[in-house]
Design a protein around this motif. Structure first.
Motif, PDB file in Angstrom:
ATOM      1  N   SER A 136       0.818  -1.203   0.000  1.00 55.93           N
ATOM      2  CA  SER A 136       0.000   0.000   0.000  1.00 55.93           C
ATOM      3  C   SER A 136       0.858   1.262   0.000  1.00 55.93           C
ATOM      4  O   SER A 136       0.577   2.238  -0.724  1.00 55.93           O
ATOM      5  CB  SER A 136      -0.920  -0.009   1.223  1.00 55.93           C
ATOM      6  N   ARG A 140       1.340   4.422  -2.724  1.00 59.64           N
ATOM      7  CA  ARG A 140       1.106   5.799  -2.278  1.00 59.64           C
ATOM      8  C   ARG A 140       2.305   6.689  -2.599  1.00 59.64           C
ATOM      9  O   ARG A 140       2.138   7.830  -3.035  1.00 59.64           O
ATOM     10  CB  ARG A 140       0.790   5.820  -0.784  1.00 59.64           C
ATOM     11  N   SER A 143       2.240   7.606  -6.268  1.00 56.19           N
ATOM     12  CA  SER A 143       1.122   8.426  -6.739  1.00 56.19           C
ATOM     13  C   SER A 143       1.028   9.783  -6.050  1.00 56.19           C
ATOM     14  O   SER A 143       0.376  10.693  -6.574  1.00 56.19           O
ATOM     15  CB  SER A 143      -0.197   7.673  -6.536  1.00 56.19           C
ATOM     16  N   ALA A 144       1.674   9.938  -4.894  1.00 55.86           N
ATOM     17  CA  ALA A 144       1.519  11.174  -4.120  1.00 55.86           C
ATOM     18  C   ALA A 144       2.122  12.377  -4.853  1.00 55.86           C
ATOM     19  O   ALA A 144       3.240  12.305  -5.365  1.00 55.86           O
ATOM     20  CB  ALA A 144       2.176  11.017  -2.752  1.00 55.86           C
ATOM     21  N   HIS A 150       2.188   8.852   7.435  1.00 54.12           N
ATOM     22  CA  HIS A 150       1.554   7.532   7.565  1.00 54.12           C
ATOM     23  C   HIS A 150       1.950   6.940   8.912  1.00 54.12           C
ATOM     24  O   HIS A 150       3.126   6.943   9.280  1.00 54.12           O
ATOM     25  CB  HIS A 150       1.996   6.596   6.440  1.00 54.12           C
TER      26      HIS A 150
END
Length: 354
Positions: A136, A140, A143-144, A150
């Protein structure tokens, strides 16, 4: 139906039947091995992982530099390197090699002794929970468009961000393997390609149906890969004779040693049960090496002429397999032979199924 053909490279001439004649790393051999796959028409090669072996990212860089088209699939165990760093390593390699040639295979680990060599003492299900969070976070990071925080069960980051992103819109594919309920939950939620070991077609069809149902619960679809060991010859009788020679050489090398005895792998245990039931399944699925080497990696073989093995693999594709990983007992020699006799048949069959 999309078709992808995978091989597997190593840094030395070694298999169940081959000795290690060149030490841990033979760069020239790796170059020849990679180029043989490219010449034979493979799409991608797997680079394995072991707690005592060479670093897969460095091996992948060598393979990519030695070839022009061949892609790599880097096996990786989550838990030893931060996912933010792995994301940057993969994206950097992707950018430096033209884009679209890099993928990562998540192997959560079923060999307890090998896990502990790298300092991992987490139990089976906890490792899969960690893999889910790892995968996950990879997505992220890629794509961030701004730094993010987190705080999870296994990873905590503040202001995480990567200025380097995957080079193509398709991104970097996430491959995954595992047969336990914990693995199914993780893989169907996070993976792009779910990798399966070679089992009878009926069992593979049942597994694919179950995995598709589990993925649908997450609103996702999956691709499926089959790992198998072709043993081909000019005639079927000659192929079975070759299989027996491979069995004898493997028995001679293995002796009473089973290096994967401390396994908690559900998939490995199932292969061992099937080997105990019969060493032959379907028309030509052979468990002779599986029974000798104990729980471990993919060891089941398809035995026959190139045409018979291609037809058998076509049968798997008809039940949902779209990626096939093949590796030989005579690693480099088999790749060259398959390029002449087996790969053209697989490509022709794949074209007919489109």
């Amino acid at each position: 139906m999309t078709f992808e053909l995978l091989g597997m490279v190593g840094t030395r001439d070694a298999s169940e039947t081959h000795g290690d004649h060149h030490g841990t790393i033979d760069a020239d051999y790796l170059t020849r091995f990679a180029r043989a796959h490219e010449a034979a028409g493979f799409d991608r090669v797997l680079i394995g992982y072991g707690a005592t072996g060479p670093d897969g990212f460095a091996v992948a860089a060598h393979v990519l530099n030695a070839t022009t088209r061949l892609k790599v699939l880097i096996a990786h165990r989550p838990g030893f390197v931060a996912p933010t760093l792995v994301a940057r390593k993969l994206a950097t390699l992707d950018r430096l090699t033209g884009g679209g040639r890099v993928a990562i295979h998540h192997i959560t680990g079923g060999d307890e002794a090998d896990q502990k060599r790298d300092g991992d003492f987490a139990d089976h299900d906890r490792r899969y929970a960690r893999t889910a969070e790892f995968m996950s976070l990879l997505r992220r990071v890629w794509s961030a468009d701004r730094p993010f925080d987190h705080s999870g069960e296994f990873y905590r980051v503040e202001g995480a961000f990567s200025t380097v992103k995957p080079a193509t819109p398709e991104g970097i594919p996430l491959y995954f393997g595992g047969a336990s309920p914990a693995a199914v939950e993780v893989g169907t939620e996070h993976a792009d390609v779910y990798m399966l070991w070679g089992e009878p077609r009926r069992q593979i069809a049942e597994r694919i149906a179950a995995l598709r149902e589990a993925a649908a619960a997450h609103g996702r679809t999956l691709r499926f890969s089959l790992s198998i060991r072709p043993i081909i010859a000019d005639t079927e009788d000659a192929a079975w004779e070759r299989a027996e020679r491979i069995r004898a050489l493997t028995a001679e090398r293995a002796g009473d040693a089973h290096p994967y005895r401390m396994s908690t792998s559900v998939g490995s245990a199932r292969l061992q049960r099937q080997a105990a039931e019969s060493e032959r399944h379907d028309e030509r699925l052979w468990y002779g090496i599986t029974a000798l080497t104990g729980p471990g990696g993919n060891s089941t073989a398809l035995v026959g002429t190139a045409e018979q093995v291609a037809d058998a693999l076509d049968g798997y594709r008809r039940v949902g397999i779209d990626t096939i990983l093949i590796r030989g007992f005579d690693p480099l020699e088999d790749v060259v032979d398959w390029g002449r006799r087996l790969v053209p048949l697989l490509r022709a069959n794949a074209a007919a199924l489109v």
